[in-house]
Design an enzyme around this catalytic site. Structure first.
Site, PDB file in Angstrom:
ATOM      1  N   LYS A 183       0.870  -1.441   0.609  1.00  0.00           N
ATOM      2  CA  LYS A 183       0.278  -0.452   0.362  1.00  0.00           C
ATOM      3  C   LYS A 183       0.442   1.468  -0.212  1.00  0.00           C
ATOM      4  O   LYS A 183       2.007   1.017   0.300  1.00  0.00           O
ATOM      5  CB  LYS A 183      -0.941  -0.199   1.200  1.00  0.00           C
ATOM      6  CG  LYS A 183      -2.255  -0.808   1.329  1.00  0.00           C
ATOM      7  CD  LYS A 183      -3.086  -1.289   0.053  1.00  0.00           C
ATOM      8  CE  LYS A 183      -4.034  -2.145  -0.049  1.00  0.00           C
ATOM      9  NZ  LYS A 183      -4.344  -3.178   0.715  1.00  0.00           N
TER      10      LYS A 183
HETATM   11  C1  LIG Z   1      -5.235  -4.243   1.231  1.00  0.00           C
HETATM   12  C2  LIG Z   1      -6.609  -4.192   0.800  1.00  0.00           C
HETATM   13  C3  LIG Z   1      -7.507  -4.584   2.403  1.00  0.00           C
HETATM   14  C4  LIG Z   1      -7.369  -5.188   3.185  1.00  0.00           C
HETATM   15  O1  LIG Z   1      -6.753  -4.802   3.858  1.00  0.00           O
HETATM   16  P1  LIG Z   1      -5.523  -5.765   4.747  1.00  0.00           P
HETATM   17  O2  LIG Z   1      -4.735  -4.263   5.791  1.00  0.00           O
HETATM   18  O3  LIG Z   1      -4.375  -6.538   4.030  1.00  0.00           O
HETATM   19  O4  LIG Z   1      -6.620  -5.985   5.875  1.00  0.00           O
HETATM   20  C5  LIG Z   1      -9.653  -3.953   1.867  1.00  0.00           C
HETATM   21  N1  LIG Z   1      -9.850  -3.444   1.053  1.00  0.00           N
HETATM   22  C6  LIG Z   1      -9.535  -2.593  -0.428  1.00  0.00           C
HETATM   23  C7  LIG Z   1      -9.395  -2.560  -0.977  1.00  0.00           C
HETATM   24  C8  LIG Z   1      -7.774  -3.102  -0.323  1.00  0.00           C
HETATM   25  O5  LIG Z   1      -7.111  -3.250  -1.390  1.00  0.00           O
END
Ligand SMILES: *Cc1c(COP(=O)(O)O)cnc(C)c1O
Length: 387
Positions: A183
């Site tokens: 991210k």
């Molecule tokens: C990465 C992601 C999540 C989940 O995030 P985590 O921190 O791995 O739980 C939820 N929604 C979207 C759109 C994502 O890309």
């Protein structure tokens, strides 16, 4: 320099971040404490909002938020079909029912009209997703659904993005971020919930740690044991200081890094807009995109072939995402058909994502663009031959 491979992602954590973690290790307190609280203050400042809670993932932050809002069995929560599975999974995890709606074909963001059409007396919340980094118009969504249904923004793709000068959290009940490895802001695994609501923030203080009435650093403050109680069910969603330690530097860099993301994304746009067989996501007017991912669409019957050829050229690529309503779990549990959400289905069959991260070198990107263009060209020619 000549490149023979391009990874899908490279993180930017450095020696300085290792030193921040080492500093926490030298203190007696390694789980949630002062570093987490300082980082939460930075989040409040960045988003100009009163409350921020760091969590150990988006997923656990969302579960804690749904529990804090008392959403569970008998309730419905509206989610887009075009998203990562976690958006729907958190609704299932608290025993509520995810109600899928389709997205707009041009920007792949949740169709607000479809949300209004999916409301029932059981609807308790909507989870709009700022897909790929462009924000859903939360003010319009609020206007459309009225004040009584919670809006929980899935801002996993959009930390630093804006719409008409507003950021996540400003018109919703809560916005939730992911700090997962790939991210835009990361600490390996992590997340955060921001909210304007004091009531929700207080409830989150409990639902993020087992429903207990005080966190570890409070229970043992001043070396005096304090009894705690549990009045409400919670999960374990708190982020340890060990990981929180790398977030302040990530937050400090995010706006500068976004400019680089945009430069790289624009290079893709000029390479692939109006390119035969390629479809790009429309840019939302008034939006500053966080440019989290760069998906392209190719004809659906060719997608897997293109994907394989790109991988064969040692270029990292993924699919974000095949439509959630077509996964085995949701398809079987709710008897969903591919054509129920046609825009999500189609995009899910034709999309693939190209590497996009600050630190992607210009000549890596050129190697990549040349390869992808010649792969598409080659397939195009083969098809002509068959005709
Ligand atoms: C990465 C992601 C999540 C989940 O995030 P985590 O921190 O791995 O739980 C939820 N929604 C979207 C759109 C994502 O890309």
């Amino acid at each position: 320099m000549k490149h023979e491979s391009v990874p899908f992602f490279r993180h930017n954590l450095s020696e300085a971040d290792a030193a921040s973690i080492a500093k926490v290790m030298q203190s007696p307190f390694i789980t949630t404490g002062a570093v987490t609280r300082q980082t939460q203050s930075l989040m409040c400042e960045y988003f100009q909002i009163s409350h921020a809670k760091l969590t150990n993932s988006w997923t656990n932050g969302a579960v804690a938020t749904l529990l804090a809002l008392n959403i569970g069995p008998g309730d419905e929560v509206i989610v887009p079909a075009m998203t990562f599975v976690a958006t729907a999974n958190v609704v299932e995890l608290v025993g509520a029912v995810p109600i899928f709606v389709d997205v707009h074909a041009d920007d792949l963001l949740i169709d607000i009209g479809a949300v209004a059409g999916a409301l029932t007396p059981r609807t308790r919340a909507v989870i709009p997703v700022h897909l790929y980094g462009q924000m859903v118009d939360i003010a319009s969504l609020r206007e459309r659904i009225g004040p009584d249904i919670a809006i929980i923004e899935d801002a996993a793709h959009c930390f630093e993005g804006m719409l008409s000068g507003t950021r996540p959290g400003q018109f919703s009940d809560a916005a939730i971020f992911s700090f997962y490895a790939t991210k835009n802001v990361t600490c390996g695994e992590g997340g955060a919930v921001i909210t304007r609501s004091e009531k929700l923030a207080l409830a989150l203080d409990r639902t993020t740690i087992h429903g207990m009435s005080a966190g570890a650093d409070r229970r043992f403050s001043g070396n005096v044991y304090r009894h705690w109680d549990m009045e409400q069910l919670g999960t374990k969603a708190n982020l340890p200081d060990l990981l929180a330690a790398v977030l302040p530097a990530q937050i400090a860099q995010v706006d500068e890094r976004r400019v680089e993301r945009q430069r790289l994304a624009n290079r893709y746009r000029s390479a692939f807009s109006n390119y035969p067989m390629v479809r790009l996501v429309n840019q939302v007017p008034g939006a500053v995109s966080a440019e989290h991912l760069f998906p392209i669409g190719v004809p659906e019957d060719l997608r897997d072939l293109v994907l394989r050829k790109i991988n064969d050229a040692n270029i990292g690529t993924t699919v974000n995402y095949r439509s959630v309503h077509q996964t085995k779990f949701y398809r079987q549990k709710y008897d969903l058909k591919p054509e129920d959400f046609p825009v999500s289905r189609e995009w899910g069959e034709c999309t693939l994502s190209l590497p996009l991260f600050p630190g992607l070198l210009d000549d890596e990107q050129e190697y990549l663009i040349e390869n992808v263009q010649s792969i598409l060209h080659e397939i195009c020619n083969e098809l002509e031959c068959k005709k």
